[in-house]
Design a protein around this motif. Structure first.
Motif, PDB file in Angstrom:
ATOM      1  N   GLN A   2       0.827  -1.190   0.000  1.00 26.76           N
ATOM      2  CA  GLN A   2       0.000   0.000   0.000  1.00 26.76           C
ATOM      3  C   GLN A   2       0.880   1.266   0.000  1.00 26.76           C
ATOM      4  N   LEU A   3       0.377   2.310  -0.658  1.00 28.39           N
ATOM      5  CA  LEU A   3       1.116   3.563  -0.772  1.00 28.39           C
ATOM      6  C   LEU A   3       1.446   4.125   0.609  1.00 28.39           C
ATOM      7  N   LYS A   4       0.493   4.082   1.525  1.00 27.63           N
ATOM      8  CA  LYS A   4       0.714   4.648   2.876  1.00 27.63           C
ATOM      9  C   LYS A   4       1.885   3.952   3.568  1.00 27.63           C
ATOM     10  N   ALA A   5       1.959   2.631   3.460  1.00 32.16           N
ATOM     11  CA  ALA A   5       3.047   1.882   4.095  1.00 32.16           C
ATOM     12  C   ALA A   5       4.389   2.249   3.471  1.00 32.16           C
ATOM     13  N   ALA A   6       4.401   2.426   2.155  1.00 32.25           N
ATOM     14  CA  ALA A   6       5.632   2.794   1.453  1.00 32.25           C
ATOM     15  C   ALA A   6       6.083   4.202   1.848  1.00 32.25           C
ATOM     16  N   ILE A   7       5.109   5.104   2.003  1.00 33.65           N
ATOM     17  CA  ILE A   7       5.426   6.476   2.427  1.00 33.65           C
ATOM     18  C   ILE A   7       6.065   6.457   3.812  1.00 33.65           C
ATOM     19  N   ASP A   8       5.481   5.674   4.728  1.00 29.13           N
ATOM     20  CA  ASP A   8       6.026   5.586   6.090  1.00 29.13           C
ATOM     21  C   ASP A   8       7.471   5.084   6.079  1.00 29.13           C
ATOM     22  N   GLU A   9       7.738   4.067   5.245  1.00 32.23           N
ATOM     23  CA  GLU A   9       9.096   3.514   5.147  1.00 32.23           C
ATOM     24  C   GLU A   9      10.069   4.554   4.575  1.00 32.23           C
ATOM     25  N   PHE A  10       9.607   5.276   3.560  1.00 31.70           N
ATOM     26  CA  PHE A  10      10.443   6.286   2.905  1.00 31.70           C
ATOM     27  C   PHE A  10      10.787   7.428   3.863  1.00 31.70           C
ATOM     28  N   ILE A  11       9.796   7.898   4.599  1.00 33.33           N
ATOM     29  CA  ILE A  11      10.010   9.001   5.542  1.00 33.33           C
ATOM     30  C   ILE A  11      10.998   8.590   6.631  1.00 33.33           C
ATOM     31  N   LEU A  12      10.872   7.361   7.102  1.00 37.52           N
ATOM     32  CA  LEU A  12      11.804   6.858   8.111  1.00 37.52           C
ATOM     33  C   LEU A  12      13.226   6.787   7.541  1.00 37.52           C
ATOM     34  N   TYR A  13      13.329   6.398   6.291  1.00 37.42           N
ATOM     35  CA  TYR A  13      14.620   6.278   5.608  1.00 37.42           C
ATOM     36  C   TYR A  13      15.326   7.635   5.482  1.00 37.42           C
ATOM     37  N   ILE A  14      14.591   8.652   4.998  1.00 34.93           N
ATOM     38  CA  ILE A  14      15.244   9.959   4.800  1.00 34.93           C
ATOM     39  C   ILE A  14      15.515  10.656   6.132  1.00 34.93           C
ATOM     40  N   GLN A  15      14.745  10.282   7.149  1.00 36.71           N
ATOM     41  CA  GLN A  15      14.932  10.903   8.465  1.00 36.71           C
ATOM     42  C   GLN A  15      16.110  10.278   9.215  1.00 36.71           C
ATOM     43  N   VAL A  16      16.193   8.953   9.187  1.00 33.68           N
ATOM     44  CA  VAL A  16      17.205   8.249   9.972  1.00 33.68           C
ATOM     45  C   VAL A  16      18.504   8.013   9.203  1.00 33.68           C
ATOM     46  N   GLU A  17      18.373   7.449   7.993  1.00 29.27           N
ATOM     47  CA  GLU A  17      19.569   7.081   7.244  1.00 29.27           C
ATOM     48  C   GLU A  17      20.157   8.240   6.430  1.00 29.27           C
ATOM     49  N   LYS A  18      19.294   9.022   5.813  1.00 31.24           N
ATOM     50  CA  LYS A  18      19.789  10.135   4.994  1.00 31.24           C
ATOM     51  C   LYS A  18      20.019  11.402   5.815  1.00 31.24           C
ATOM     52  N   ASN A  19      19.431  11.437   7.022  1.00 27.42           N
ATOM     53  CA  ASN A  19      19.623  12.571   7.934  1.00 27.42           C
ATOM     54  C   ASN A  19      19.210  13.896   7.300  1.00 27.42           C
ATOM     55  N   TYR A  20      18.065  13.875   6.579  1.00 28.41           N
ATOM     56  CA  TYR A  20      17.549  15.099   5.984  1.00 28.41           C
ATOM     57  C   TYR A  20      17.076  16.041   7.087  1.00 28.41           C
ATOM     58  N   HIS A  42     -10.682  10.382  -5.156  1.00 30.82           N
ATOM     59  CA  HIS A  42     -11.130  10.106  -6.522  1.00 30.82           C
ATOM     60  C   HIS A  42     -11.313   8.621  -6.786  1.00 30.82           C
ATOM     61  N   ASP A  43     -11.492   7.870  -5.679  1.00 35.04           N
ATOM     62  CA  ASP A  43     -11.772   6.427  -5.759  1.00 35.04           C
ATOM     63  C   ASP A  43     -10.753   5.660  -6.600  1.00 35.04           C
ATOM     64  N   CYS A  44      -9.485   6.038  -6.472  1.00 33.59           N
ATOM     65  CA  CYS A  44      -8.410   5.336  -7.171  1.00 33.59           C
ATOM     66  C   CYS A  44      -7.740   4.359  -6.212  1.00 33.59           C
ATOM     67  N   SER A  45      -7.175   3.328  -6.761  1.00 34.18           N
ATOM     68  CA  SER A  45      -6.468   2.353  -5.935  1.00 34.18           C
ATOM     69  C   SER A  45      -5.251   2.998  -5.287  1.00 34.18           C
ATOM     70  N   THR A  46      -5.014   2.650  -4.032  1.00 34.98           N
ATOM     71  CA  THR A  46      -3.833   3.168  -3.340  1.00 34.98           C
ATOM     72  C   THR A  46      -2.767   2.079  -3.205  1.00 34.98           C
ATOM     73  N   ASP A  47      -2.937   1.027  -4.005  1.00 32.37           N
ATOM     74  CA  ASP A  47      -1.904  -0.001  -4.070  1.00 32.37           C
ATOM     75  C   ASP A  47      -0.748   0.576  -4.889  1.00 32.37           C
ATOM     76  N   LEU A  48       0.449   0.491  -4.363  1.00 28.04           N
ATOM     77  CA  LEU A  48       1.609   1.107  -4.995  1.00 28.04           C
ATOM     78  C   LEU A  48       1.789   0.670  -6.447  1.00 28.04           C
ATOM     79  N   ALA A  49       1.578  -0.601  -6.699  1.00 26.38           N
ATOM     80  CA  ALA A  49       1.782  -1.138  -8.051  1.00 26.38           C
ATOM     81  C   ALA A  49       0.722  -0.675  -9.047  1.00 26.38           C
TER      82      ALA A  49
END
Length: 200
Positions: A2-20, A42-49
């Motif tokens: 799901q897009l939300k789960a991917a966003i959470d992972e990405f935010i954690l990555y740039i915060q912890v590993e990239k130190n943005y 807009h009733d669109c799928s939020t599946d990342l793929a």
């Protein structure tokens, strides 16, 4: 995924590993969650793929027309999305990059207007003659900007511990928490010292 789960992972990555910086992290998260909300509304799928370039283009169109988003702000969002999809491909959350081929809207770039030496001297004279409550602070701020070339955000967050009078340097914490040393002009030292000790 799901897009939300991917966003959470990405935010954690740039915060912890990239130190943005906190500002960058907050901006990226805001942009991505705004896109997620658009898909849901807009009733669109939020599946990342399932996300395609068409979804992104419709989001851009919606922002520009409905929310009167300026192209410059939209370009920042697109940059956020591209960083996000690059991460998702790297982590194998995505196979196809839905941001590939997405171009940024054209902006009416305006060239910056610089002060001439004469303008700067006139400004300094005006500040030196001012006797209002905050006059000395204002004089120091403008002179620091002019002499060191530091950014406005760096000036605002400046503390006394960053100033080294004996070595005549200023330690600046810039974007991405990167440090750099700037020379402190000798003419500013007595001005800063008197301000620090309340002698003015």
């Amino acid at each position: 995924m799901q897009l939300k789960a991917a966003i959470d992972e990405f935010i954690l990555y740039i915060q912890v590993e990239k130190n943005y910086s906190t500002h960058t992290v907050v901006s990226y998260e805001y942009d991505l969650l705004q896109f997620l909300t658009f898909l849901r509304d807009h009733d669109c799928s939020t599946d990342l793929a399932s996300i395609t370039k068409t979804h992104v283009r419709r989001f851009i169109q919606h922002q520009l027309r409905t929310h009167k988003q300026k192209p410059r702000s939209m370009n920042r969002k697109i940059s956020s999305f591209k960083s996000f999809t690059k991460y998702c491909i790297q982590e194998k959350y995505l196979i196809h990059d839905f941001m590939s081929g997405i171009e940024t809207p054209k902006t009416d770039d305006k060239f910056p207007v610089y002060m001439t030496l004469s303008d700067l001297q006139q400004l300094f004279r005006s500040l030196e003659q001012d006797d209002s409550t905050l006059s000395k602070r204002n004089e120091i701020m403008f002179k620091l900007l002019a002499v060191t070339g530091m950014r406005r955000s760096e000036l605002v967050s400046l503390t006394w511990s960053q100033l080294d009078f004996s070595n005549q340097t200023i330690r600046i914490y810039g974007k991405g928490k990167k440090e750099r040393l700037l020379p402190l002009h000798p003419l500013l030292i007595p001005l800063l010292s008197s301000y620090k000790h309340g002698i003015f």
